[in-house]
Design a protein around this motif. Structure first.
Motif, PDB file in Angstrom:
ATOM      1  N   ARG A 124      56.988 -12.482  36.340  1.00 39.63           N
ATOM      2  CA  ARG A 124      58.217 -11.739  36.091  1.00 39.63           C
ATOM      3  C   ARG A 124      58.126 -11.022  34.754  1.00 39.63           C
ATOM      4  O   ARG A 124      57.348 -11.413  33.875  1.00 39.63           O
ATOM      5  CB  ARG A 124      59.437 -12.667  36.137  1.00 39.63           C
ATOM      6  CG  ARG A 124      59.472 -13.739  35.057  1.00 39.63           C
ATOM      7  CD  ARG A 124      60.619 -14.702  35.340  1.00 39.63           C
ATOM      8  NE  ARG A 124      60.724 -15.730  34.286  1.00 39.63           N
ATOM      9  CZ  ARG A 124      61.548 -16.773  34.367  1.00 39.63           C
ATOM     10  NH1 ARG A 124      62.341 -16.945  35.418  1.00 39.63           N
ATOM     11  NH2 ARG A 124      61.588 -17.647  33.367  1.00 39.63           N
ATOM     12  N   VAL A 138      65.665  -9.206  40.107  1.00 33.07           N
ATOM     13  CA  VAL A 138      66.539 -10.375  40.225  1.00 33.07           C
ATOM     14  C   VAL A 138      67.466 -10.371  39.019  1.00 33.07           C
ATOM     15  O   VAL A 138      67.002 -10.338  37.871  1.00 33.07           O
ATOM     16  CB  VAL A 138      65.728 -11.681  40.268  1.00 33.07           C
ATOM     17  CG1 VAL A 138      66.662 -12.890  40.158  1.00 33.07           C
ATOM     18  CG2 VAL A 138      64.903 -11.753  41.549  1.00 33.07           C
ATOM     19  N   THR A 155      60.493  -6.697  42.523  1.00 35.27           N
ATOM     20  CA  THR A 155      61.866  -6.752  43.032  1.00 35.27           C
ATOM     21  C   THR A 155      62.762  -7.304  41.931  1.00 35.27           C
ATOM     22  O   THR A 155      62.408  -8.275  41.253  1.00 35.27           O
ATOM     23  CB  THR A 155      61.950  -7.595  44.319  1.00 35.27           C
ATOM     24  OG1 THR A 155      63.272  -7.518  44.860  1.00 35.27           O
ATOM     25  CG2 THR A 155      61.585  -9.054  44.085  1.00 35.27           C
ATOM     26  N   LEU A 157      62.587 -15.050  47.459  1.00 38.42           N
ATOM     27  CA  LEU A 157      61.753 -13.859  47.436  1.00 38.42           C
ATOM     28  C   LEU A 157      60.629 -14.014  48.448  1.00 38.42           C
ATOM     29  O   LEU A 157      60.096 -15.115  48.632  1.00 38.42           O
ATOM     30  CB  LEU A 157      61.168 -13.631  46.044  1.00 38.42           C
ATOM     31  CG  LEU A 157      62.154 -13.541  44.890  1.00 38.42           C
ATOM     32  CD1 LEU A 157      61.405 -13.217  43.595  1.00 38.42           C
ATOM     33  CD2 LEU A 157      63.241 -12.523  45.157  1.00 38.42           C
ATOM     34  N   TYR A 159      60.545  -9.339  39.435  1.00 36.83           N
ATOM     35  CA  TYR A 159      59.588 -10.332  39.912  1.00 36.83           C
ATOM     36  C   TYR A 159      58.497  -9.642  40.727  1.00 36.83           C
ATOM     37  O   TYR A 159      58.798  -8.817  41.602  1.00 36.83           O
ATOM     38  CB  TYR A 159      60.293 -11.390  40.759  1.00 36.83           C
ATOM     39  CG  TYR A 159      61.040 -12.394  39.917  1.00 36.83           C
ATOM     40  CD1 TYR A 159      62.207 -12.026  39.254  1.00 36.83           C
ATOM     41  CD2 TYR A 159      60.573 -13.696  39.768  1.00 36.83           C
ATOM     42  CE1 TYR A 159      62.896 -12.944  38.462  1.00 36.83           C
ATOM     43  CE2 TYR A 159      61.253 -14.622  38.985  1.00 36.83           C
ATOM     44  CZ  TYR A 159      62.407 -14.229  38.333  1.00 36.83           C
ATOM     45  OH  TYR A 159      63.086 -15.132  37.551  1.00 36.83           O
ATOM     46  N   GLY A 215      65.101  -9.754  46.360  1.00 37.08           N
ATOM     47  CA  GLY A 215      65.786  -9.753  45.078  1.00 37.08           C
ATOM     48  C   GLY A 215      67.241  -9.338  45.227  1.00 37.08           C
ATOM     49  O   GLY A 215      67.689  -8.920  46.299  1.00 37.08           O
ATOM     50  N   LEU A 225      68.115 -17.636  45.395  1.00 42.22           N
ATOM     51  CA  LEU A 225      67.517 -16.480  46.051  1.00 42.22           C
ATOM     52  C   LEU A 225      66.155 -16.888  46.584  1.00 42.22           C
ATOM     53  O   LEU A 225      65.503 -17.780  46.019  1.00 42.22           O
ATOM     54  CB  LEU A 225      67.342 -15.305  45.086  1.00 42.22           C
ATOM     55  CG  LEU A 225      68.564 -14.461  44.717  1.00 42.22           C
ATOM     56  CD1 LEU A 225      68.189 -13.449  43.645  1.00 42.22           C
ATOM     57  CD2 LEU A 225      69.141 -13.760  45.932  1.00 42.22           C
ATOM     58  N   THR A 260      66.746 -13.605  34.858  1.00 40.28           N
ATOM     59  CA  THR A 260      66.859 -12.181  35.170  1.00 40.28           C
ATOM     60  C   THR A 260      65.592 -11.443  34.766  1.00 40.28           C
ATOM     61  O   THR A 260      65.134 -11.543  33.623  1.00 40.28           O
ATOM     62  CB  THR A 260      68.074 -11.573  34.440  1.00 40.28           C
ATOM     63  OG1 THR A 260      69.272 -12.173  34.939  1.00 40.28           O
ATOM     64  CG2 THR A 260      68.135 -10.070  34.649  1.00 40.28           C
TER      65      THR A 260
END
Length: 124
Positions: free
Chosen positions: A38, A120, A118, A20, A94, A9, A18, A91
């Protein structure tokens, strides 16, 4: 003891990417469905993506379809979520999770084990 540990993240600008990762230990990784969820403050945990035991079948929330890709490497006990074309609305914290039922892939209560999450953050 089952343990799931997410990583990857961070902060990214809108349109960025990104990746993960979820490292699993404690039981045979290939025996279980893997999912990504999430959550944002004040909201319920939201399904993002799921993959079956062999990796041959995947499912996605409509909001991420075409932008996110879930995968797994059973030899390495690792799952991944590649996130492209990120938007500010992505956002969230996660979480990866392990479950036993792919037919109920989007239901958080069907997953037995969860990682710690994590963050994000996608800036506009």
């Amino acid at each position: 003891q089952v343990q799931l540990v997410e990583s990857g993240g961070g902060l990214v600008q809108a349109g960025g990417s990104l990746r993960l990762s979820c490292a699993a230990s404690g039981r045979t990784f290939s025996n279980y469905v893997m999912g990504w969820f999430r959550q944002t403050p004040g909201k319920e945990r939201e399904f993002v993506a799921a993959i079956n035991r062999s990796g041959s079948s995947t499912m996605y929330a409509d909001s991420v379809k075409g932008r996110f890709t879930i995968s797994r490497d059973n030899a390495k006990n690792t799952g991944n979520l590649q996130m492209n074309s990120l938007k500010p609305e992505d956002t969230a914290v996660y979480y990866c999770a392990q479950g036993t039922s792919f037919t109920s892939y989007s239901a958080p209560n069907k997953y037995n084990y969860w990682g710690q999450g994590t963050q994000v953050t996608v800036s506009s």
